[in-house]
Scaffold this active site. Structure first.
Site, PDB file in Angstrom:
ATOM      1  N   CYS A 149     -11.644  64.938 -83.916  1.00 49.05           N
ATOM      2  CA  CYS A 149     -11.154  63.571 -83.717  1.00 49.05           C
ATOM      3  C   CYS A 149     -10.197  63.253 -84.855  1.00 49.05           C
ATOM      4  CB  CYS A 149     -12.313  62.578 -83.651  1.00 49.05           C
ATOM      5  SG  CYS A 149     -13.362  62.580 -85.126  1.00 49.05           S
ATOM      6  N   THR A 150      -9.745  62.021 -84.959  1.00 46.96           N
ATOM      7  CA  THR A 150      -8.686  61.682 -85.905  1.00 46.96           C
ATOM      8  C   THR A 150      -9.092  61.928 -87.352  1.00 46.96           C
ATOM      9  OG1 THR A 150      -7.943  59.970 -84.366  1.00 46.96           O
ATOM     10  CG2 THR A 150      -7.061  59.891 -86.610  1.00 46.96           C
TER      11      THR A 150
END
Length: 321
Positions: A188-189
């Site tokens: 994810c980010t």
């Protein structure tokens, strides 16, 4: 790879999270709101009983002072911070908010402090995801994936992170198959969503679960572009919109109606009107809503022409809400 902290760009941007028990999150919220205001720092910090999450921006001294305050919180002395630079403040205001979860998954029995997947350092990530017995899952939302992702990653096409558990349960048999169980790698980010996503898969009985330590941002900062498996840019939740390798500012604009990224091709659409709508949200809004957005855009433009602040002006008693 250049150090983002040594860039000539004047604004220091810090993304952070930490799962740690807070007994009095309301008192922490009040203290951090006051500290951020005193230091001229903008951005968002989410506080819950399970910890802290957010991204803030300001001067080097201002961010340094706020980070010192955060590291003084219970369990936060060793908090990891991903830093980058920006030409101007990528946030209009400072929000310090109390939440039930610092990242909303809607699975109250999932505890990242109890059991999560194996952390994989960015420099070891390519070797893992190149293996034929590994399936790679992007845990982010559909509009984020559209901006960029790792080559070969599975896109759950979710609208929000809280949709991820239902998606996995529906697709489990197709993903894991009937033969030897594959390894599952997720990303994810910044890493926080994978803390819960890997804990969720472990609770669902998946044994070999891995996630990218520090998230995409750390990978783009650490791994040289010529060795990268990343394709595109990485969407970030601030006025920079996206970043590229080396955490350099990306090429996308932001739809101020829905906060989704807008490409050059989408700008050419008749459904795109700056500040009012984009192809992704035009049909999600009513004529009345778009009229309201258009008036807001007009007021902001007039304020800018007068040299005044419109968006993000601090109203009495409004700071940090």
């Amino acid at each position: 790879m250049s150090d983002p902290a040594s860039s000539d760009l004047p604004i220091r941007v810090a993304a952070l999270y930490r799962f740690t028990p807070f007994e009095h999150p309301d008192a922490i919220r009040a203290a951090l709101a006051q500290l951020c205001q005193a230091q001229g720092v903008k951005g968002t910090l989410l506080i819950a009983r399970e910890g802290i999450n957010g991204t803030i921006a300001g001067t080097d001294d201002g961010i340094g002072a706020v980070l010192a305050g955060i590291r003084a919180l219970p369990g936060c002395a060793a908090i990891e911070v991903k830093e980058s630079r920006a030409a101007s403040l990528p946030f209009h205001r400072m929000k310090v908010r109390l939440k039930r979860e610092i990242v909303t998954m809607g699975q109250p029995d999932i505890d990242p402090l109890a059991d999560v997947g194996h952390y994989v350092a960015p420099e070891d990530w390519n070797a893992l995801i190149d293996r034929p017995d590994v399936i790679l899952i992007d845990t982010r939302n559909d509009y984020e994936v559209a901006v960029g992702t790792f080559s070969g990653a599975i896109d759950p096409a979710t609208r929000s992170f809280s949709d991820f558990p239902a998606w996995f349960r529906a697709e489990r048999d197709a993903l894991l198959g009937g033969g030897p169980a594959p390894k599952v790698a997720m990303f994810c980010t910044g890493g926080i969503r994978c803390e819960k996503a890997t804990a969720f898969l472990k609770a669902e009985g998946v044994e070999e679960v891995y996630h990218l330590e520090g998230g995409i941002l750390k990978y783009l900062e650490t791994v040289p572009a010529e060795q990268s498996r990343w394709e595109g840019e990485c969407f970030v939740f601030d006025e920079r919109v996206s970043v590229a390798h080396g955490l350099k500012p990306g090429s996308l604009a932001l739809c101020r109606a829905c906060r989704r990224p807008v490409t050059e091709a989408q700008k050419a659409s008749p459904l795109y009107e700056p500040g009012v709508s984009c192809p992704a949200c035009h049909d999600e809004r009513t004529d009345a809503q778009r009229a309201g957005y258009a008036e807001r855009e007009r007021q902001e433009r007039l304020a800018a022409e007068r040299g005044e602040i419109h968006v993000g002006a601090v109203r009495p008693g409004a700071h940090g809400r």
